[in-house]
Structure formats: C-alpha cells, structure tokens
Design a protein around this motif. Structure first.
Motif, PDB file in Angstrom:
ATOM      1  N   GLN A 181     -14.302 -18.790 -15.018  1.00 17.93           N
ATOM      2  CA  GLN A 181     -13.264 -19.816 -15.166  1.00 17.93           C
ATOM      3  C   GLN A 181     -13.104 -20.624 -13.887  1.00 17.93           C
ATOM      4  O   GLN A 181     -12.991 -21.844 -13.925  1.00 17.93           O
ATOM      5  CB  GLN A 181     -11.923 -19.154 -15.503  1.00 17.93           C
ATOM      6  CG  GLN A 181     -11.846 -18.620 -16.902  1.00 17.93           C
ATOM      7  CD  GLN A 181     -10.554 -17.857 -17.129  1.00 17.93           C
ATOM      8  OE1 GLN A 181     -10.039 -17.200 -16.232  1.00 17.93           O
ATOM      9  NE2 GLN A 181     -10.030 -17.948 -18.339  1.00 17.93           N
ATOM     10  N   ILE A 185     -16.632 -23.240 -15.711  1.00 16.37           N
ATOM     11  CA  ILE A 185     -17.447 -23.021 -16.910  1.00 16.37           C
ATOM     12  C   ILE A 185     -16.517 -22.975 -18.121  1.00 16.37           C
ATOM     13  O   ILE A 185     -15.485 -22.297 -18.075  1.00 16.37           O
ATOM     14  CB  ILE A 185     -18.232 -21.700 -16.770  1.00 16.37           C
ATOM     15  CG1 ILE A 185     -19.257 -21.836 -15.648  1.00 16.37           C
ATOM     16  CG2 ILE A 185     -18.913 -21.318 -18.078  1.00 16.37           C
ATOM     17  CD1 ILE A 185     -19.895 -20.543 -15.241  1.00 16.37           C
ATOM     18  N   PRO A 186     -16.828 -23.720 -19.175  1.00 16.85           N
ATOM     19  CA  PRO A 186     -15.935 -23.727 -20.338  1.00 16.85           C
ATOM     20  C   PRO A 186     -16.047 -22.400 -21.088  1.00 16.85           C
ATOM     21  O   PRO A 186     -16.775 -22.273 -22.068  1.00 16.85           O
ATOM     22  CB  PRO A 186     -16.440 -24.898 -21.177  1.00 16.85           C
ATOM     23  CG  PRO A 186     -17.862 -25.081 -20.771  1.00 16.85           C
ATOM     24  CD  PRO A 186     -17.998 -24.583 -19.371  1.00 16.85           C
ATOM     25  N   THR A 187     -15.307 -21.401 -20.604  1.00 16.84           N
ATOM     26  CA  THR A 187     -15.529 -20.033 -21.074  1.00 16.84           C
ATOM     27  C   THR A 187     -15.231 -19.860 -22.566  1.00 16.84           C
ATOM     28  O   THR A 187     -15.884 -19.081 -23.237  1.00 16.84           O
ATOM     29  CB  THR A 187     -14.664 -19.047 -20.278  1.00 16.84           C
ATOM     30  OG1 THR A 187     -13.323 -19.507 -20.307  1.00 16.84           O
ATOM     31  CG2 THR A 187     -15.124 -18.967 -18.842  1.00 16.84           C
ATOM     32  N   ARG A 188     -14.254 -20.602 -23.069  1.00 16.89           N
ATOM     33  CA  ARG A 188     -13.941 -20.426 -24.494  1.00 16.89           C
ATOM     34  C   ARG A 188     -15.080 -20.932 -25.359  1.00 16.89           C
ATOM     35  O   ARG A 188     -15.440 -20.315 -26.359  1.00 16.89           O
ATOM     36  CB  ARG A 188     -12.651 -21.151 -24.845  1.00 16.89           C
ATOM     37  CG  ARG A 188     -11.493 -20.361 -24.340  1.00 16.89           C
ATOM     38  CD  ARG A 188     -10.184 -20.919 -24.782  1.00 16.89           C
ATOM     39  NE  ARG A 188      -9.156 -20.035 -24.238  1.00 16.89           N
ATOM     40  CZ  ARG A 188      -7.931 -20.414 -23.968  1.00 16.89           C
ATOM     41  NH1 ARG A 188      -7.551 -21.652 -24.208  1.00 16.89           N
ATOM     42  NH2 ARG A 188      -7.066 -19.560 -23.483  1.00 16.89           N
TER      43      ARG A 188
END
Ligand SMILES: Nc1ncnc2c1ncn2[C@@H]1O[C@H](COP(=O)(O)OP(=O)(O)OP(=O)(O)O)[C@@H](O)[C@H]1O
Ligand SMILES: [Mg+2]
Lengths: 293, 274
Positions: A181, A185-188
């Motif tokens: 996060q 980085i677009p973790t979802r």
C-alpha cells in the motif's frame, strides 16, 4: 505392474483437477488469509452456466469461455461487494470465512432454484470411451484432456504469478500488504485479480469433472474437499505445494481404491488433513506465516 | 473543507511559505479508546529535514502511520494537509501516489522477493524516462544493491536492508520521505553511513520527516525538530535550539555520566518546563 501404472495414471488425471481446485484455494488464502468455502460452489454455478449455453446451441469454446468469465466475475464481485466492505466495517478473518460460507449457501440456493436438483449431464465434446494405449497404460481421451487442462491451468497461473508485473504485485501484496500500500500499488485491484483467477481455475476443474460425474447442485462438494485436503498437504500458502499435494492425493486415492477398498477412497482425504495437521501443520512445501504485529 | 485562498507560488495569504505538510491538532486512537496522539501539530517545510524525537511508546510511529493513512478512520480529529490538499481519511494507496513515502521501522521490505524485484516495485506506476537515471542514482548511492540484485531481501544484512528500503523509497521520487528509526538495530558505523545517505538524499531537494530515538544522529542532519512525549509535542525548535536545551541535553543526548542521565530523567520529570 500394469495395474499399478494404470491406477497411477488415473490418479494423476484426477489429481490434476484437484490441483486446479487447490491452486484456487491457496491463491486466495495466501493473498487474503481467507479460506474460501464458496470455491466449489462458484465453480458449480459457472458449470451450470456452461450447461445452459451448450443447451442453447452455443459451441463448446463459447460455453467454456462464458463460464470462466462468470466464475471470475462472481469471485471479483464477492471480493469487492462483500469482503472489502466487511473489512471496512472491521470484520475479522473468521467473520470473512463465514461470509464465504454464506456465499456458498446462496449459490446453492440459486442453482437449485434455476436449474433444479435433478442430476443432468453436461454435453461434452471429449469422449471418455475413446481410448489410446500408451505402453502398458490405457488412456481415455477424457483423462488426457483432463491432464492437459490441469497442466495448462497451472502453467498459466505460474506465468501470471512469476513472470508478469501484475504477478509481482500479487506476490508483494500477499507477503506484506502494508508495504504494498505504501508503495502506491493498487492492492485491492491486485487482490481482486487473485479472486478472479482462483475462481476461474475452479471453473476449469468443474467443467472437466462434470462429464465424469453427473451435474447436480452439489457435484463440486467432493472435489472441493479433495482440493482443500491437497492444499493442506502441500502447505496452504504454497502454490507449488498445492500441485504436489493434489497429485499425491490423486494417486494415493486411486491406489487405495485399487488395492484396498473403494469405500475407503473418500476417507483418505480427511485422513490426510488430520495427519498433516498433527505432524507438519505447515504442509510439505509451505512456510509458516511470519505474522507481523 | 474549504481552505483560505492562496496566492500562487505556494505561499499563504500572509506571505509566509506554505508548508509541504501541515499536521493540525490531530488525535489518533487505537481500538477507538486508547489515545496515542493528543492534538499533535507540526509544519514541515519544503526541502527540510524535520526530526521527531521521543522515548519508546511516545507515539512517533503512530504519527507516521497516521500521516500515511495506514490507521483506519484515523486521525479521529484534526487535519492533515499535504501540498495544500486535505489528505486525512484518504486510502494509503492514494496518499502514497501523492508522493508521501513511508519507510516503517521494520523497513517494509518484501523479504521473499529479490532485491531487484523490491526495487521494481518501487517503480510501480512510473512510466517516465527518469526511471533509468533514478536507478543509476540508487545503485550509485548503494553499489551493494547492484551486487545483491538477484538475492532475496531477507538474506541481506540489517544495514543492507535499510539501504534497500531507502533506495526503493527514492525510486518513488518522494515529495515527502518519512523514515521511522532508520538507525534502529544498526552498528554505529553502519548507522553513520545510512545517515550520510540521508544527507545525500536531502541534497536532491527531498523533504524528510525523520523519527528517531538516537537524538545525536538525527539532530546532526535535521534543520528543525520536535520532541514527542506521551502523545504530545512538548518542545519544538531548530536543531541548534534543541541541542542547546538543557533537558534535551540531559535526557536525549545523555550529556554527563549514565547516572547523571538517570538522575536527569527524574529531575526532568519533576521540572518539566514543558
Ligand atoms: N497496534 C496498536 N494497538 C494498540 N495500541 C498501540 C498499537 N500500536 C501502538 N500502540 C500504543 O500507542 C502508543 C504509541 O506507540 P508508538 O508505536 O507510536 O510509539 P513509538 O514512539 O513509535 O515507540 P518506539 O520508539 O518504541 O517505536 C503506545 O502506548 C503503544 O502501546
Ligand atoms: Mg516506533
């Protein structure tokens, strides 16, 4: 000898489908720490979708792709629509596992309501009566296709996880969510890819299992439990472990059926789970999670 | 919500420079009831190194995590303004994308990934043509990372891990670099070289918010600093002012013998000018 080889081959074919199921379970477990009890049911739903598409005269490839998309979409929708929200409300892991059980029950209800509980068979283009003799072993077309499906599915996942930037982000996010996060980085999105890919792998297993079993709303229950046992055997957080565990389980099961008793075949998976949890809880290739505080 | 109109050039209406980060009376709680920060206010100016010192449990890490947006629904009260934008309540990914880069106490590395992969992840979302020169800058600053490129991060020594964390942070071209005790667990010589790297990073114009327990090291590089104790800012000033402050000298710089320092603690607890 001949019998041994023959049963080992049959076991490998079954094991390669367990591998697809197990890979999906592991993929989700190691990225979100959630055991997805709806894994088999998502595959059931998608296989029924394939059945409907085939019944309405769509070609097999179209039905196959369509069901993959439906499976992946259900996984992704569940992740975004339910899990992310639950997390925001502060749900713990146990709560999220129970949510997957809820999803399983909902899907079962939907399948029974829409398609009925009568067993049907999936019109499948690959025959299980046409056989080839290779050396001492007789291989049916279906068994070969099944092996190929397991192999291709595992290989594609391997390429995604190990060879792409998205896969790198998946590995990073599984290992250290907070660090991912803080790198922006677009973790979802990354985690939703895990849910989608895992569900799609389950669907491949479902489609290739359907011709051997009859299609009913609960036909994935048994393969799901086998996949789960295989994942535990290999180590719940190890993708290669899932494949190794599944092949071992498939062969062991087949040999048990051949040399001991066929009734014992299904008990084996549970024995495996119990023995592994007692002797080596992290599984054959798994590592214990180093929990961060 | 709405902020006062601002003249162009990042200056406030009164002509004072607009701080890069404004922390205004924030309160952060754990589990909705344990207070960790009680109304902390700070202003970090563009280009400076600002250090926050304080004993264990003071809330230093909590402060950085709150700014990075890593604590759900926190800060409970107060405002965080970064580059003129309210960021409290934002998702951590969104704050990171503004250029706020946080290197946690445990370095936040992906231990099972290689050095190279860790650096690659630092480049996530960057498509500009500065990537090459930035990589060269990082490898130039820490040549060891180049040698160890294919090694897993967990096999690095503590100092090398800190270098990897700093290098990866630099690849994000941070507007604000937040470091949590970068000297923690390092031999004095290694800590010193990490601090030399910090000075080099600062010279590139990067603003740094530095949390430390090692006051001597931190005040050596910082322009200004603050002392955080039990969730409150008790003292703030330039490094010089802090270093000349009697209490800081006794308690944080340990001037005098060890006994004097212990005595100093008690004295200081009693006197508490702040
Ligand atoms: N996850 C947590 N849950 C509950 N309380 C916490 C949590 N993290 C920190 N705290 C509490 O908040 C207070 C501030 O902790 P914090 O970690 O911010 O201190 P710190 O100044 O970084 O200390 P150190 O120098 O030891 O790292 C402490 O009282 C701590 O016990
Ligand atoms: Mg701390």
């Amino acid at each position: 000898m001949e019998k041994l080889l023959q049963y080992a081959f049959t076991g490998l074919a079954a094991g390669s489908l367990y591998a697809l199921v197990a890979l999906g379970i592991v993929l989700i477990y190691r990225s979100t720490r959630v055991l997805n009890f709806a894994h088999g049911d998502i595959a059931t739903l998608a296989t029924f979708v394939a059945f409907s598409l085939l019944s309405s005269e769509y070609s097999f490839p179209v039905a196959f792709l369509g069901s993959l998309l439906v499976g992946a979409a259900v996984g992704i929708a569940f992740y975004f629509g339910v899990l992310v929200r639950a997390q925001r409300e502060g749900a713990n892991l146990l709560g999220m596992v129970i949510l997957t059980l809820g999803l399983a029950l909902i899907i079962q209800g939907v399948v029974v309501w829409w398609w009925g509980a009568e067993p049907t068979s999936l019109p499948f283009p690959i025959s299980d009566t046409k056989t080839y003799k290779v050396g001492l072993v007789v291989m049916s077309q279906l068994a070969l296709a099944t092996l190929a499906a397991g192999l291709v599915g595992s290989l594609l996942l391997y390429l995604l996880v190990q060879k792409t930037r998205l896969g790198l982000a998946m590995r990073a996010t599984s290992e250290n969510l907070m660090a991912a996060q803080t790198l922006g980085i677009p973790t979802r999105m990354v985690l939703s890819v895990s849910w989608g890919a895992a569900s799609a792998l389950g669907v491949v297993a479902g489609i290739f299992l359907a011709p051997a079993l009859l299609l009913d709303p609960f036909f994935m229950l048994d393969p799901f439990l086998k996949g789960f046992a295989a994942a535990v055997l290999g180590g719940l957080n190890s993708l290669p472990g899932a494949v190794v565990g599944a092949l071992i389980l498939g062969v062991a099961e087949s040999l048990t059926g051949a040399y001991l008793t066929i009734q014992f075949k299904n008990t084996l998976a549970f024995l495996v789970i119990i023995v592994v949890l007692l002797l080596r809880p992290e599984g054959l290739l798994g590592k214990e999670f180093k929990e961060r505080v | 919500m709405s902020s006062a109109p601002r003249a162009p050039g990042g200056r406030g209406g009164d002509g004072s420079p607009q701080p890069l980060l404004k922390v205004a009376s924030i309160e952060t709680l754990y589990f909705d009831r344990i207070y960790a920060l009680f109304g902390v206010s700070l202003e970090i100016e563009e280009g400076e190194i600002f250090t926050v010192l304080g004993p264990n449990g003071a809330g230093k890490t909590t402060l950085l995590r709150t700014i990075a947006g890593l604590l759900k629904d926190q800060p409970k009260k107060g405002e965080l303004v970064f580059g003129g934008r309210r960021i409290d309540g934002w998702q951590p990914e969104a704050i990171a994308r503004l250029g706020v880069v946080y290197v946690p106490e445990d370095r936040g590395l992906f231990r099972e990934l290689t050095v190279r992969e860790n650096l690659e992840l630092g480049l996530w979302g960057r498509h500009d043509d500065g990537v090459r020169t930035d990589l060269e800058f990082v490898y130039g600053m820490f040549p060891i990372l180049h040698e160890r490129a294919r090694q897993e991060a967990e096999t690095l020594s503590g100092g090398e891990q800190q270098m990897l964390a700093l290098g990866r942070a630099m690849l994000r071209r941070p507007r604000l670099l937040m470091l949590d005790e970068p000297s923690l667990g390092l031999a004095p010589r290694v800590a010193k070289s990490v601090y030399e790297a910090l000075t080099a990073i600062s010279r590139t114009g990067t603003t740094i918010l530095l949390v430390e327990q090692n006051a001597r090291l931190a005040l050596g590089v910082a322009r200004r600093g603050a002392i955080l104790e039990a969730g409150r800012i008790v003292l703030e000033g330039t490094s010089k002012e802090l270093m000349e402050n009697e209490d800081v000298r006794e308690v944080y710089l340990g001037v005098g013998t060890a006994e004097a320092a212990v005595k100093g603690w008690r004295l200081y607890r009693k006197r508490r000018r702040w």
